[in-house]
Design an enzyme around this catalytic site. Structure first.
Site, PDB file in Angstrom:
ATOM      1  N   TYR A  12       0.475  -1.283  -0.042  1.00 12.90           N
ATOM      2  CA  TYR A  12       0.007  -0.006  -0.077  1.00 12.90           C
ATOM      3  C   TYR A  12       1.013   0.880   0.409  1.00 12.90           C
ATOM      4  O   TYR A  12       0.675   2.307  -0.483  1.00 12.90           O
ATOM      5  CB  TYR A  12      -0.884  -0.056   0.957  1.00 12.90           C
ATOM      6  CG  TYR A  12      -1.741  -1.086   1.405  1.00 12.90           C
ATOM      7  CD1 TYR A  12      -2.580  -1.097   0.245  1.00 12.90           C
ATOM      8  CD2 TYR A  12      -2.623  -1.780   2.670  1.00 12.90           C
ATOM      9  CE1 TYR A  12      -3.700  -2.719   0.798  1.00 12.90           C
ATOM     10  CE2 TYR A  12      -3.352  -2.909   2.709  1.00 12.90           C
ATOM     11  CZ  TYR A  12      -3.640  -3.093   2.134  1.00 12.90           C
ATOM     12  OH  TYR A  12      -4.902  -4.662   1.844  1.00 12.90           O
ATOM     13  N   ARG A  91      26.789  -8.240  19.182  1.00 11.74           N
ATOM     14  CA  ARG A  91      24.853  -7.778  19.164  1.00 11.74           C
ATOM     15  C   ARG A  91      24.789  -6.635  20.064  1.00 11.74           C
ATOM     16  O   ARG A  91      23.685  -6.043  21.153  1.00 11.74           O
ATOM     17  CB  ARG A  91      24.798  -8.793  20.820  1.00 11.74           C
ATOM     18  CG  ARG A  91      24.991 -10.580  20.902  1.00 11.74           C
ATOM     19  CD  ARG A  91      23.430 -10.534  19.505  1.00 11.74           C
ATOM     20  NE  ARG A  91      23.900 -12.192  19.781  1.00 11.74           N
ATOM     21  CZ  ARG A  91      23.154 -13.387  18.347  1.00 11.74           C
ATOM     22  NH1 ARG A  91      21.963 -11.923  17.634  1.00 11.74           N
ATOM     23  NH2 ARG A  91      23.296 -14.163  18.678  1.00 11.74           N
ATOM     24  N   ASP A  93      23.922  -2.969  17.351  1.00  9.78           N
ATOM     25  CA  ASP A  93      23.991  -3.084  16.613  1.00  9.78           C
ATOM     26  C   ASP A  93      24.602  -1.279  15.885  1.00  9.78           C
ATOM     27  O   ASP A  93      25.238  -1.177  14.907  1.00  9.78           O
ATOM     28  CB  ASP A  93      22.646  -1.857  15.625  1.00  9.78           C
ATOM     29  CG  ASP A  93      21.852  -1.738  16.371  1.00  9.78           C
ATOM     30  OD1 ASP A  93      22.420  -0.885  17.845  1.00  9.78           O
ATOM     31  OD2 ASP A  93      20.645  -1.071  16.374  1.00  9.78           O
ATOM     32  N   THR A 117      27.247   8.546  23.149  1.00  6.96           N
ATOM     33  CA  THR A 117      26.144   6.908  23.879  1.00  6.96           C
ATOM     34  C   THR A 117      25.595   6.271  22.712  1.00  6.96           C
ATOM     35  O   THR A 117      25.242   7.837  21.281  1.00  6.96           O
ATOM     36  CB  THR A 117      25.578   7.583  24.889  1.00  6.96           C
ATOM     37  OG1 THR A 117      24.508   5.770  25.010  1.00  6.96           O
ATOM     38  CG2 THR A 117      23.673   8.246  24.720  1.00  6.96           C
ATOM     39  N   SER A 118      24.851   5.166  22.635  1.00  2.00           N
ATOM     40  CA  SER A 118      24.168   4.839  21.134  1.00  2.00           C
ATOM     41  C   SER A 118      22.647   5.553  20.344  1.00  2.00           C
ATOM     42  O   SER A 118      22.346   5.873  19.684  1.00  2.00           O
ATOM     43  CB  SER A 118      23.466   3.882  21.887  1.00  2.00           C
ATOM     44  OG  SER A 118      24.702   1.818  21.169  1.00  2.00           O
ATOM     45  N   HIS A 165     -29.449  10.160  14.008  1.00  2.00           N
ATOM     46  CA  HIS A 165     -29.174   9.127  14.683  1.00  2.00           C
ATOM     47  C   HIS A 165     -29.645   7.775  12.792  1.00  2.00           C
ATOM     48  O   HIS A 165     -30.191   7.076  13.085  1.00  2.00           O
ATOM     49  CB  HIS A 165     -30.497   9.183  15.058  1.00  2.00           C
ATOM     50  CG  HIS A 165     -30.404   9.837  16.436  1.00  2.00           C
ATOM     51  ND1 HIS A 165     -30.263   9.805  17.905  1.00  2.00           N
ATOM     52  CD2 HIS A 165     -30.905  11.180  16.324  1.00  2.00           C
ATOM     53  CE1 HIS A 165     -30.097  10.732  18.478  1.00  2.00           C
ATOM     54  NE2 HIS A 165     -30.644  11.788  17.399  1.00  2.00           N
ATOM     55  N   SER A 295     -17.602  -8.124  -6.591  1.00  2.00           N
ATOM     56  CA  SER A 295     -17.920  -9.054  -6.116  1.00  2.00           C
ATOM     57  C   SER A 295     -17.512 -10.601  -6.656  1.00  2.00           C
ATOM     58  O   SER A 295     -17.863 -10.762  -8.169  1.00  2.00           O
ATOM     59  CB  SER A 295     -19.199  -9.847  -5.404  1.00  2.00           C
ATOM     60  OG  SER A 295     -19.824 -10.783  -5.115  1.00  2.00           O
ATOM     61  N   ARG A 309     -11.014  -0.007   3.470  1.00  2.00           N
ATOM     62  CA  ARG A 309     -10.084  -0.311   3.164  1.00  2.00           C
ATOM     63  C   ARG A 309      -9.381   0.850   4.629  1.00  2.00           C
ATOM     64  O   ARG A 309      -8.420   0.933   5.369  1.00  2.00           O
ATOM     65  CB  ARG A 309      -9.353  -0.520   2.081  1.00  2.00           C
ATOM     66  CG  ARG A 309      -6.961  -0.531   2.766  1.00  2.00           C
ATOM     67  CD  ARG A 309      -6.550  -0.121   1.077  1.00  2.00           C
ATOM     68  NE  ARG A 309      -6.872  -1.652   0.168  1.00  2.00           N
ATOM     69  CZ  ARG A 309      -6.768  -1.086  -0.987  1.00  2.00           C
ATOM     70  NH1 ARG A 309      -5.855  -0.163  -2.015  1.00  2.00           N
ATOM     71  NH2 ARG A 309      -6.695  -2.555  -1.975  1.00  2.00           N
ATOM     72  N   ARG A 344      10.334   0.683  16.732  1.00  2.00           N
ATOM     73  CA  ARG A 344      11.046  -0.247  15.579  1.00  2.00           C
ATOM     74  C   ARG A 344       9.428  -0.093  14.977  1.00  2.00           C
ATOM     75  O   ARG A 344       9.338  -0.752  13.913  1.00  2.00           O
ATOM     76  CB  ARG A 344      11.986  -1.179  16.173  1.00  2.00           C
ATOM     77  CG  ARG A 344      13.408  -0.759  15.983  1.00  2.00           C
ATOM     78  CD  ARG A 344      14.158  -1.878  16.035  1.00  2.00           C
ATOM     79  NE  ARG A 344      15.275  -1.249  17.166  1.00  2.00           N
ATOM     80  CZ  ARG A 344      15.951  -1.915  16.157  1.00  2.00           C
ATOM     81  NH1 ARG A 344      16.371  -3.034  15.258  1.00  2.00           N
ATOM     82  NH2 ARG A 344      17.505  -1.621  17.027  1.00  2.00           N
TER      83      ARG A 344
END
Length: 492
Positions: A12, A91, A93, A117-118, A165, A295, A309, A344
């Protein structure tokens, strides 16, 4: 094709939004301010700008180191493979990419990530992506508002039966009803613009936000540490850096951004639900292509698949927001890592979903079909009952008694109602009035008393005023962008 891919990107979303949240290596932006950033390229840009600022403030970083970093902002497939192998081993990234960057910029290998720092790269990059994501969405939202405004102006004075309504109520116009949708979209535009304007930078804050490592680098010089924070923030084009942080920027910032996105999702759901209801009434339909199949079994069907959708994905966008609230609430002290995996997923999916909704809504608004004859027929079925008060007042003006007239028309209304409800016939109230001698003094006024345009109040004028005083000013910043917008097409 043998692994799961999110349909948000594979089915999409637009190319630009999918790329923004990809792991693509190439940072397609200039020397100071990102315009189309990507994750690992942005990390390298962050390390470069940190080194530039540290060099400007007197740290012993060579020009050669800066130039090698600048020349290697893009990662090729070989470097991505090295980074992947390093991450598997370490370990971590960020450290994997520090090492990989150093292999192509050896003069800088010893100073990449100096004092940081990271979260210097991960959090600042996320803020860049939030900003860029909003910059992608805002013109698209303006486009949808523009398209719906054209629709509202085209049908500003076409009477239609109003519903409360989902029961017949007083008349409105097709254009006035569209302004209800537009007004909510204008609020979404305002909210996203506010979120965009309010975004700051994490900047250069160190491991727990105290800037201790940078204070050591600059031998206790507070002014240089503050200047470093300010300079790196400037290099990325942010108006300010958050004055205090822990190891991360506060996750309430994610709430501030995803909240308006979630609210936009609610708007889309309401608009598309309205269109689905109107499609059932055969008054208004979304676009339906020449070879489209509604259909697999019922060949006559024209299902509102675009609106369905949009409603489906809107619910997803609204639900995502709950993650930001829960994540912000459990950030222990200076930080905890249970936000990482969640964010993430949450942040990219929120932007991808909003992007898809905007493309879908633009496609709908550019091709909506109105059926005036069906609308007129439905009005004719209900208007006689609504016109009874006008008939009573006309009779009184002609010398009749209000209470007697009320009783006369009450009896006829119940008779006409029985024809409609019990016999499935047409509303024949006016025919009954025309045949009843009591109402002879107003027979020649009945056509004018039943003119639908006299029942819509100020709806057409409201469309004009709303467009001029609210829509046009809101769209003014996007005038140039709107000139180049192409017709929206759905991928599938």
């Amino acid at each position: 094709m043998d692994t799961y891919q999110t349909p948000l990107s594979s089915r999409y979303a637009s190319k630009e939004m999918s790329k923004l949240f990809s792991s693509s290596a190439s940072p397609s932006y200039g020397t100071t301010q990102c315009t189309v950033p990507t994750r690992f390229g942005t990390w390298r840009k962050l390390w470069l700008n940190l080194a530039i600022a540290e060099q400007e403030l007197g740290l012993p970083i060579s020009d050669a180191a800066i130039e090698q970093m600048r020349a290697n902002l893009e990662l090729d497939e070989a470097q991505m493979k090295v980074a992947a192998e390093e991450e598997k081993k370490r370990r971590h990234d960020v450290m994997a990419h520090v090492h990989t960057f150093g292999t192509v910029a050896p003069e800088a290998a010893g100073i990449i990530h100096l004092g940081a720092t990271s979260c210097y790269v991960t959090d600042n990059a996320d803020l860049i992506f939030l900003r860029e994501g909003l910059d992608i969405l805002l013109p698209k939202l303006a486009t949808v508002i523009s398209r719906l405004t054209d629709f509202a102006k085209q049908y500003r004075d076409l009477p239609t039966l109003g519903f409360t309504h989902f029961q017949p109520a007083q008349l409105t116009t097709v254009g006035k009803r569209a302004t209800l949708w537009i007004q909510e979209l204008l609020w979404d535009l305002r909210n996203l613009e506010r979120a965009r304007a309010d975004l700051g930078f994490r900047g250069v804050k160190g491991t727990t936000g105290t800037q201790a490592s940078f204070l050591t680098l600059f031998d206790g010089d507070d002014e240089k540490v503050e200047a470093l924070d300010k300079r790196v923030t400037e290099l990325f084009g942010f108006p300010y850096a958050y004055p205090v942080t822990g190891q991360t920027y506060s996750r309430k910032i994610d709430i501030d951004v995803l909240g308006p996105l979630s609210s936009f999702g609610a708007t889309v759901h309401k608009i598309c639900t309205d269109i689905r209801l109107l499609a059932n009434l055969k008054e208004i339909e979304e676009p339906f292509e020449k070879d489209q199949i509604g259909s697999s079994a019922m060949a006559y069907k024209r299902n509102p698949m675009r609106c369905e959708r949009a409603c489906s994905l809107s619910r997803h966008l609204m639900a995502i927001y709950q993650n930001t609230l829960m994540t912000a609430s459990v950030q222990w002290l200076e930080r905890t890592l249970d936000d990482s995996a969640n964010r993430r997923v949450t942040i990219p999916e929120a932007f991808l979903t909003a992007d898809i909704l905007l493309t879908t809504l633009q496609n709908i608004s550019e091709g909506m079909v109105v059926y005036p004859s069906v609308i007129a027929r439905r009005i004719s079925q209900e208007l006689p009952f609504m016109a009874t008060e006008n008939i009573i007042m006309a009779v009184v003006k002609a010398g009749g008694d209000r209470q007697e007239c009320h009783e006369q028309i009450r009896v006829l209304s119940h008779q006409a109602g029985a024809v409609v409800k019990e016999q499935g016939g047409e509303n024949d109230l006016i025919e009954r009035v025309r045949k009843n001698e009591y109402f002879k003094p107003v027979w020649d006024q009945l056509d004018s008393l039943l003119d639908p345009k006299t029942f819509v109040g100020r709806a057409p004028q409201q469309v004009d005023k709303f467009t001029k005083e609210w829509v046009e000013p809101a769209l003014q910043p996007y005038v140039e962008a709107l000139k180049s917008v192409k017709t929206a097409e759905l991928s599938v």
